[in-house]
Design a protein around this motif. Structure first.
Motif, short mmCIF file in Angstrom:
data_model
loop_
_atom_site.label_atom_id
_atom_site.label_comp_id
_atom_site.label_asym_id
_atom_site.label_seq_id
_atom_site.Cartn_x
_atom_site.Cartn_y
_atom_site.Cartn_z
N MET A 1 0.85 -1.20 0.00
CA MET A 1 0.00 0.00 0.00
C MET A 1 0.88 1.24 0.00
O MET A 1 1.87 1.31 0.72
CB MET A 1 -0.90 -0.01 1.24
N SER A 2 0.56 2.22 -0.84
CA SER A 2 1.38 3.43 -0.93
C SER A 2 0.83 4.51 -0.02
O SER A 2 -0.37 4.63 0.18
CB SER A 2 1.41 3.93 -2.38
N TYR A 3 1.76 5.29 0.53
CA TYR A 3 1.38 6.38 1.42
C TYR A 3 1.79 7.70 0.80
O TYR A 3 2.87 7.83 0.23
CB TYR A 3 2.06 6.21 2.78
N ALA A 4 0.92 8.69 0.91
CA ALA A 4 1.21 10.00 0.34
C ALA A 4 1.79 10.91 1.41
O ALA A 4 1.20 11.03 2.49
CB ALA A 4 -0.06 10.62 -0.25
N PRO A 5 2.92 11.57 1.15
CA PRO A 5 3.47 12.50 2.13
C PRO A 5 2.64 13.76 2.26
O PRO A 5 2.83 14.54 3.19
CB PRO A 5 4.86 12.80 1.58
N GLU A 6 1.73 13.99 1.32
CA GLU A 6 0.85 15.14 1.42
C GLU A 6 -0.49 14.80 0.78
O GLU A 6 -0.60 13.84 0.01
CB GLU A 6 1.46 16.36 0.73
N ILE A 7 -1.51 15.55 1.14
CA ILE A 7 -2.82 15.39 0.53
C ILE A 7 -3.26 16.75 0.01
O ILE A 7 -2.57 17.77 0.20
CB ILE A 7 -3.87 14.84 1.51
N GLU A 8 -4.42 16.79 -0.63
CA GLU A 8 -4.95 18.05 -1.15
C GLU A 8 -6.44 18.11 -0.84
O GLU A 8 -7.18 17.16 -1.10
CB GLU A 8 -4.71 18.15 -2.65
N LYS A 13 -2.78 22.18 -0.69
CA LYS A 13 -1.89 21.08 -0.36
C LYS A 13 -1.60 21.08 1.14
O LYS A 13 -1.37 22.12 1.75
CB LYS A 13 -0.59 21.16 -1.16
N ILE A 14 -1.61 19.88 1.71
CA ILE A 14 -1.40 19.72 3.15
C ILE A 14 -0.30 18.69 3.35
O ILE A 14 -0.41 17.55 2.88
CB ILE A 14 -2.69 19.25 3.85
N GLY A 15 0.76 19.09 4.01
CA GLY A 15 1.87 18.18 4.24
C GLY A 15 3.04 18.92 4.84
O GLY A 15 2.98 20.13 5.07
N PRO A 16 4.15 18.21 5.08
CA PRO A 16 5.30 18.82 5.76
C PRO A 16 5.88 20.04 5.06
O PRO A 16 6.47 20.90 5.71
CB PRO A 16 6.31 17.67 5.81
N GLY A 17 5.73 20.14 3.77
CA GLY A 17 6.31 21.27 3.05
C GLY A 17 5.40 22.48 2.94
O GLY A 17 5.74 23.45 2.25
N HIS A 18 4.27 22.47 3.62
CA HIS A 18 3.28 23.54 3.48
C HIS A 18 2.90 24.09 4.86
O HIS A 18 2.97 23.38 5.86
CB HIS A 18 2.04 23.01 2.76
N GLU A 19 2.47 25.35 4.89
CA GLU A 19 2.10 25.94 6.17
C GLU A 19 0.93 25.18 6.77
O GLU A 19 0.14 24.56 6.04
CB GLU A 19 1.78 27.42 6.02
N PRO A 20 0.79 25.19 8.09
CA PRO A 20 -0.24 24.36 8.73
C PRO A 20 -1.65 24.73 8.28
O PRO A 20 -1.97 25.89 8.04
CB PRO A 20 -0.03 24.63 10.22
N TYR A 21 -2.45 23.70 8.17
CA TYR A 21 -3.85 23.81 7.76
C TYR A 21 -4.68 23.88 9.04
O TYR A 21 -4.74 22.92 9.81
CB TYR A 21 -4.20 22.58 6.94
N GLU A 211 4.20 7.57 8.07
CA GLU A 211 4.51 8.09 6.74
C GLU A 211 3.31 8.81 6.12
O GLU A 211 3.05 8.69 4.92
CB GLU A 211 4.99 6.96 5.83
N SER A 212 2.56 9.50 6.94
CA SER A 212 1.40 10.27 6.49
C SER A 212 1.51 11.66 7.10
O SER A 212 2.22 11.86 8.09
CB SER A 212 0.10 9.62 6.97
N PRO A 213 0.81 12.64 6.53
CA PRO A 213 0.73 13.94 7.22
C PRO A 213 0.11 13.75 8.60
O PRO A 213 -0.86 13.01 8.77
CB PRO A 213 -0.18 14.77 6.30
N ILE A 214 0.68 14.43 9.60
CA ILE A 214 0.23 14.29 10.97
C ILE A 214 -0.16 15.68 11.49
O ILE A 214 0.46 16.68 11.14
CB ILE A 214 1.34 13.71 11.87
#
Length: 351
Positions: A1-8, A13-21, A211-214
């Motif tokens: 199963m693949s895990y996405a480091p970010e979602i939308e 975009k929501i993930g480690p490279g983006h400001e907090p949602y 391995e998911s956005p937290i």
């Protein structure tokens, strides 16, 4: 199963490279009034939050009206109340949802909800909800997670009370059923939660394990835990909201008022910006300050040939002279020319 480091969600975009949602949770603080619920949407939009969230259930879809001890709350904020009574008061009627969603759309703010059964999921799908939030008490309801995930939208799952195996099961079930990514929220399922129980370091640990956005669903007072979570890598912050705690409401005691929520949004995003990167170089913004570092200056007139000493050379601000590290090298050396008090010391002045 693949895990996405970010979602939308709705193009964001929501993930480690983006400001907090930052999610503004309205919950049951509408106090049974649709007009108040709509005012809350307006006030929430004014805070600058990224999304507004409501809850979609009725007392009958979330519990039963049964007079048994386990259907009553013992201790805490809602001590003595039956589950049915509490949820009857706190629920957001299904027939209000369209108006609430429409007001959020008018204000240009993303809105979604926490469904608590399949009828709620279907209602939200009909309203075009761009994501689904699974509440911490429902994190073990894998059939509900599977049904919501099958709508093909991202899921945000609170993990309060869930152990690691249950967290993994919730995430894996959602992804296998078609969810377009999963965010897991560290959560302490007590209302309000204490700072001692917040344990926001869990955010960093969860990010490594799953391995998911937290993120963090925060039930502590104020904003400190949320800002700390952002510093620990939280990509999502969820916090309860009310127009005024003094007005009461089922969740009012651990909710933020508009000015406080505005500060939460600002502080979480500023905290994220301040994390930056690890570096040891002089920043462009610092270059103007280099002038005011200390350096070696002539502090008394010196005749040519006279020895430099602590009586006529010192380390002072500004920084146009030799670095202070060279003081021992120049002391005792003769001046090559007459030196005037106030001149920055340079190598060509030293014999």
């Amino acid at each position: 199963m693949s895990y996405a480091p970010e979602i939308e969600i709705a193009g964001r975009k929501i993930g480690p490279g983006h400001e907090p949602y930052v999610i503004c949770e309205l919950s049951g603080n509408h106090n049974g009034s649709l007009d108040r619920a709509l005012l809350m949407v307006d006030a929430a939009a004014d805070t600058g939050c990224d999304a507004i969230k409501i809850q979609t259930y009725t007392a009958d879809t979330i519990t039963m009206d049964v007079d048994r001890p386990e259907f009553h709350i013992h201790g805490g904020l809602w001590d003595g109340r039956s589950l049915y009574e509490l949820y009857q008061e706190a629920h957001t009627p299904f027939e209000w949802h369209e108006a609430i969603f429409e007001r959020a759309h008018q204000r240009g703010v993303t809105i979604f909800s926490s469904p608590f059964d399949e009828t709620a999921v279907d209602l939200l799908a009909d309203l075009g909800a761009p994501a689904y939030k699974i509440a911490s008490f429902e994190a073990v309801d894998l059939p509900l997670i599977r049904y919501a995930a099958a709508k093909g939208k991202p899921l945000i799952i609170s993990t309060g009370m869930a152990n690691q195996a249950e967290m993994a099961a919730a995430r894996d079930t959602a992804l296998a059923a078609g969810a377009q990514g999963v965010v897991l929220l560290h959560c302490v399922s007590s209302y309000p939660a204490t700072f001692e129980d917040a344990n926001v370091r869990t955010v960093t640990d969860m990010a490594a394990r799953f391995e998911s956005p937290i993120g963090l669903s925060d039930h502590t007072p104020g904003t400190a835990a949320s800002v700390a979570a952002v510093a620990m890598g939280a990509c999502v912050i969820e916090k309860h909201f009310t127009l005024a705690r003094a007005d009461g409401g089922p969740d009012a005691a651990f909710s933020l008022e508009p000015a406080e929520f505005t500060a939460l949004v600002r502080d979480c995003k500023d905290a994220w910006k301040s994390l930056g990167r690890a570096h040891y170089d002089t920043l462009g913004s610092e270059r103007g300050s280099l002038l005011f570092r200390r350096s070696l200056y002539v502090t008394a007139d010196v005749k040519a040939g006279e020895a430099l000493s602590r009586a006529n050379v010192r380390s002072i601000r500004p920084g146009n002279g030799l670095a202070p590290a060279h003081l021992d090298e120049v002391l005792g050396k003769p001046a090559r020319r007459d030196l005037a008090r106030g001149e920055p010391l340079a190598w060509d002045m030293v014999g």
